[in-house]
Design a protein around this motif. Structure first.
Motif, PDB file in Angstrom:
ATOM      1  N   ALA A  93       6.945   2.887 -36.190  1.00 37.90           N
ATOM      2  CA  ALA A  93       5.631   3.163 -36.115  1.00 37.90           C
ATOM      3  C   ALA A  93       5.344   3.596 -37.329  1.00 37.90           C
ATOM      4  O   ALA A  93       4.583   3.085 -38.263  1.00 37.90           O
TER       5      ALA A  93
ATOM      6  N   CYS B 196       4.243   3.808 -29.839  1.00 40.39           N
ATOM      7  CA  CYS B 196       5.405   4.640 -29.960  1.00 40.39           C
ATOM      8  C   CYS B 196       6.482   3.182 -29.463  1.00 40.39           C
ATOM      9  O   CYS B 196       5.993   2.755 -28.539  1.00 40.39           O
ATOM     10  N   MET B 197       7.709   3.013 -30.131  1.00 43.20           N
ATOM     11  CA  MET B 197       8.501   2.620 -29.213  1.00 43.20           C
ATOM     12  C   MET B 197       9.692   2.895 -28.164  1.00 43.20           C
ATOM     13  O   MET B 197      10.541   2.722 -28.118  1.00 43.20           O
ATOM     14  N   GLN B 198       9.945   3.813 -28.527  1.00 38.80           N
ATOM     15  CA  GLN B 198      10.885   5.507 -27.674  1.00 38.80           C
ATOM     16  C   GLN B 198      12.328   4.363 -28.126  1.00 38.80           C
ATOM     17  O   GLN B 198      12.782   4.358 -27.052  1.00 38.80           O
ATOM     18  N   CYS B 199      12.344   4.584 -29.457  1.00 39.70           N
ATOM     19  CA  CYS B 199      13.473   4.102 -30.228  1.00 39.70           C
ATOM     20  C   CYS B 199      14.373   5.298 -29.714  1.00 39.70           C
ATOM     21  O   CYS B 199      15.254   4.434 -30.937  1.00 39.70           O
ATOM     22  N   ASN B 200      13.686   6.620 -29.491  1.00 44.80           N
ATOM     23  CA  ASN B 200      14.841   7.758 -30.262  1.00 44.80           C
ATOM     24  C   ASN B 200      15.080   8.079 -31.849  1.00 44.80           C
ATOM     25  O   ASN B 200      15.636   8.808 -31.091  1.00 44.80           O
ATOM     26  N   ALA B 201      14.544   7.588 -32.408  1.00 42.98           N
ATOM     27  CA  ALA B 201      14.984   8.399 -33.643  1.00 42.98           C
ATOM     28  C   ALA B 201      14.401   9.857 -34.202  1.00 42.98           C
ATOM     29  O   ALA B 201      15.306  10.036 -34.988  1.00 42.98           O
ATOM     30  N   CYS B 202      13.184   9.454 -33.211  1.00 42.67           N
ATOM     31  CA  CYS B 202      12.659  11.245 -34.051  1.00 42.67           C
ATOM     32  C   CYS B 202      13.989  11.996 -33.542  1.00 42.67           C
ATOM     33  O   CYS B 202      13.731  13.047 -33.932  1.00 42.67           O
TER      34      CYS B 202
ATOM     35  N   ALA C 246      10.685  11.972 -28.592  1.00 36.89           N
ATOM     36  CA  ALA C 246       9.755  10.713 -27.423  1.00 36.89           C
ATOM     37  C   ALA C 246       9.793  11.305 -25.878  1.00 36.89           C
ATOM     38  O   ALA C 246       8.474  11.121 -25.051  1.00 36.89           O
TER      39      ALA C 246
ATOM     40  N   CYS D  17      10.728   6.990 -38.086  1.00 36.85           N
ATOM     41  CA  CYS D  17       9.768   6.421 -37.318  1.00 36.85           C
ATOM     42  C   CYS D  17       9.218   5.108 -37.828  1.00 36.85           C
ATOM     43  O   CYS D  17       8.970   5.045 -38.484  1.00 36.85           O
TER      44      CYS D  17
ATOM     45  N   ILE E 245       6.201  12.381 -25.661  1.00 33.56           N
ATOM     46  CA  ILE E 245       5.420  11.553 -25.238  1.00 33.56           C
ATOM     47  C   ILE E 245       5.112  10.574 -24.684  1.00 33.56           C
ATOM     48  O   ILE E 245       3.934  10.208 -23.734  1.00 33.56           O
TER      49      ILE E 245
HETATM   50  S1  SF4 Z   1      10.516   6.906 -30.661  1.00 27.74           S
HETATM   51 FE1  SF4 Z   1      10.105   8.710 -31.873  1.00 27.74          FE
HETATM   52  S2  SF4 Z   1      10.467   7.661 -33.957  1.00 27.74           S
HETATM   53 FE2  SF4 Z   1      10.372   6.202 -32.317  1.00 27.74          FE
HETATM   54  S3  SF4 Z   1       8.424   5.027 -32.711  1.00 27.74           S
HETATM   55 FE3  SF4 Z   1       8.634   6.962 -30.901  1.00 27.74          FE
HETATM   56  S4  SF4 Z   1       7.628   8.774 -31.884  1.00 27.74           S
HETATM   57 FE4  SF4 Z   1       8.658   6.846 -33.814  1.00 27.74          FE
END
Ligand code: SF4
Ligand code: SF4
Length: 716
Positions: free
Chosen positions: A326, A390-396, A407, A324, A410
């Protein structure tokens, strides 16, 4: 030889009185009852979630989904990613446990069914010996896997297994989650003791019976040698004591599975099978039957049953915590901790059901449990700051080995916060601006096509005449002065390659991808509906866009609203043109560069190769950053974060990324392929004090730099 020579078997209830046998069966039945109650309680809990259908996919898709989930589980493909040691250790534990459990069932079937009912005893001779070989081998794998996991936790101590919460200050409740560490240790130690006592029991039996074969029973055989000096009575006592210890521990473990970390054995398969294959890339629309209710997740009752189940699937592996951006840059967010916080709240609510509530829930559907209607966001729950970090980057989502959709969960929390007005004032203003003007710059819509002024040719209006390629330009590439340069360069390249293309001029609107990820579902729908209506009125073969955010929503989300077309990123088209010889650029540059994979192009849309292939064809030397491709690091703009000011003094994700690039030897250029990256990284290069050492280029600009125009080539 060994197998043919052997005729041995073994007695399960060796010298047991009838009373002892009955006691064992009563205890085993009790264990099964406790287990079943433990399974029923979460089922009722999941049924309290009304935010989505169950099952979450059409029934006809279920067999395929379950087969896919089983394949992932058996291959351990998701568990070993970016952590091979843990992957192999888990394989040993998984297969060891499954085979030992199956072996116990096979034995029980012989003892309690085929022998007493049909007089058929298969548990002897060659079958028995083969059975023992397999169980000894897999039992050893189980022990080895557990020992590796223990060494990892006790000695290697990877940061991702530190449960300290970034969203709580020292001293606050559940700050270090020490109780989870205790639970993990109890889990692995219990399994290890069960496995080892199995070997010791075997050794005692061999020492007593002296069966005359060893095979691969090195565990039991070694113990047998060590015990060889004890007299028969002592061995017999040991055999009885160990049998009960081993047996009671095993049935206690089984009873505890649904209540402990072991519950992931039951839930992870379901979550891996049933999660949306496009999780994060395609967010769920608001179900029509909930249109009159507040949007998103405010309480557990608003969750979909699948999302409630996913909370129980988390193994606390920390892979999402580690990935993540963040969390990596000191924001109060860890996707793991969001999931665990929500799980704790759900378990607390389910505990309020009691046995009556669980039985009632099973028989009559979902009722009771006040905790299900309490707000999940707040000082004692998931904090508002956490949700907006959260940046909604979808890495998680991409790395979670058990298919949890952090994501999207969230995002659902955001939908409710947006509805309740709990959002940053700057973000709120931008959303109002988009609502009013159709773009995030607040510009008059008539100015959208102005970037084309200065080109030596006219860009077609795709609303008025047919084109081969419809170019969806996007806000940043249309209005941001720096990205307008890139747009002009791309237009010139397309013109040079004689691509028949056009744009939508003032009828294009913000694509809505980030608006949706902010949680403003109503605004997303109105933007998307306008774009879909406009595009539907055009004649074209395919859509391109230089904006990966627009690419994602046009490709994955517009189809749900009736807009389904082939959509590609401009780098894919550029590669196609270069390979077809329509752009003459080969080998003309010699820069040493690094390339940043935009989240929405790479993780969201799987496009990693086209930009790299173009760099190679240009003649550049690509030096990869440690975090590349699916493990790329977010620039910090996603999920609407580009519209939310950062805390002063805090390192921004883009600065963190530039630091990573600067650690590479002699890299001259930081190459990107997203207009938001252009903005974020041009700024970060300056604010991190690296303007003299590295420069930013959009990939299109490098292609333009390397190009030999047709006219020049003909003159030569
Ligand atoms: S999408 Fe997931 S990994 Fe990306 S910032 Fe949000 S919680 Fe962190
Ligand atoms: S949510 Fe997934 S990746 Fe994150 S800790 Fe839990 S199991 Fe691991």
């Amino acid at each position: 030889m060994l197998l043919f020579a052997a005729t041995k078997s073994r007695s399960v209830f060796w010298h047991f009185t009838v009373g002892l046998r009955i006691t064992w069966y009563v205890l085993a039945a009790l264990s099964v009852l406790v287990f079943l109650y433990g399974v029923a309680r979460p089922v009722v809990k999941y049924r309290r979630g009304h935010g989505g259908p169950w099952p979450p996919c059409p029934w006809r898709e279920l067999p395929g989904r379950l087969a896919g989930g089983l394949g992932l589980l058996l291959s351990h493909a998701t568990i070993g990613r970016r952590d091979k040691l843990a992957g192999w250790a888990h394989r040993g534990i998984f297969y060891g446990f499954i085979v030992l459990f199956a072996g116990t069932v096979v034995l029980g079937f012989d003892t309690d069914f085929t022998k007493p009912v049909f007089g058929w005893d298969y548990f002897h001779g060659n079958f028995y010996l083969a059975y023992k070989e397999v169980l000894n081998l897999l039992g050893t794998a189980l022990v080895a896997g557990l020992l590796v996991m223990m060494v990892r936790r006790a000695l290697i101590r990877p940061a991702k297994l530190d449960y300290t919460r970034p969203d709580r200050a020292a001293g606050e409740r559940q700050f270090d989650r020490h109780v989870y560490e205790v639970g993990d240790w109890v889990f692995v130690v219990t399994l290890l003791v069960i496995a080892l006592t199995g070997f010791v029991l075997e050794g005692v039996r061999i020492a007593m019976d002296n069966p005359g074969y060893s095979g691969t029973q090195f565990g039991g055989w070694v113990v047998a040698q060590a015990l060889g000096g004890l007299n028969y009575a002592t061995l017999a006592g040991l055999r009885h004591g160990l049998w009960w210890f081993h047996g009671l521990l095993a049935i206690t473990f089984v009873a505890c599975i649904p209540y402990t970390k072991a519950t992931h054995m039951l839930t992870s398969f379901v979550s891996l099978s049933l999660r949306d294959p496009l999780a994060g890339k395609r967010l769920a629309p608001i179900p029509p039957e909930r249109a009159d209710l507040p949007a998103g997740y405010g309480a557990l009752v608003d969750f979909s049953p699948l999302h409630l189940l996913e909370l129980d699937a988390c193994t606390k592996c920390g892979k999402c915590h580690e990935a993540c951006p963040a969390n990596a840059t000191g924001r109060p967010l860890s996707p793991r901790d969001v999931i665990l916080e929500l799980r704790e709240q759900a378990n607390h609510a389910a505990a309020g059901l009691g046995i009556g509530g669980v039985l009632g829930g099973l028989l009559h559907g979902s009722t009771g449990g006040d905790g299900f209607t309490e707000s999940v966001v707040g000082e004692d729950g998931v904090r508002v700051d956490t949700v907006w970090s959260c940046m909604q980057c979808n890495a998680c989502v991409e790395i979670c080995p058990v298919g949890i959709e952090q994501a999207p969960i969230i995002n659902q929390l955001r939908r409710r916060l947006v509805e309740e007005g709990e959002l940053d004032s700057n973000l709120q203003s931008v959303l109002q601006v988009i609502h009013k003007s159709g773009n995030s710059f607040g510009e008059n819509k008539r100015k959208r096509g102005r970037w084309t002024q200065g080109l030596e040719f006219e860009v077609k209006d795709a609303r008025k005449e047919p084109v081969d390629v419809l170019w969806f330009v996007g806000d940043y590439a249309s209005f941001d002065p720096r990205s307008q340069q890139v747009s002009r360069a791309l237009a010139e390249l397309l013109h040079e390659a004689q691509v028949d293309f056009g744009i939508l001029y003032d009828d294009e609107r913000n694509s809505g991808n980030d608006v949706r990820r902010v949680g403003e579902e109503g605004l997303f729908e109105s933007l998307a509906e306008h774009n879909i209506a406009t595009i539907s009125g055009c004649q074209f073969e395919r859509i391109i866009t230089s904006d990966p955010h627009s690419l994602n929503t046009l490709r994955h989300e517009y189809p749900d609203l009736g807009g389904s077309w082939p959509v590609m990123h401009h780098t894919t088209l550029l590669l196609e043109l270069i390979e077809a010889g329509r752009l003459d650029v080969r080998g003309r540059l010699s820069y040493r560069v690094t390339y940043h994979d935009p989240c929405h192009l790479g993780r969201y849309n799987g496009e990693y190769d086209a930009p790299r292939r173009i760099l190679e064809m240009l003649g550049c030397t690509l030096v990869e950053m440690p975090r590349n491709r699916d493990n790329s690091f977010c620039c910090g703009a996603g999920g609407g974060r580009i519209w939310i000011p950062d805390q002063p003094g805090q390192e921004r994700p883009s600065e963190n990324r530039i630091r990573e690039a600067m650690s590479l030897p002699d890299v001259e250029l930081f190459v990107v392929s997203c207009p938001k990256d252009v903005t974020m990284y041009e700024d970060a290069i300056k604010t991190s004090g690296n303007a003299q050492r590295i420069q930013l280029r959009e990939l299109t600009e490098l292609v333009a730099e390397a190009l030999v125009p047709r006219a020049a080539a003909l003159a030569v």
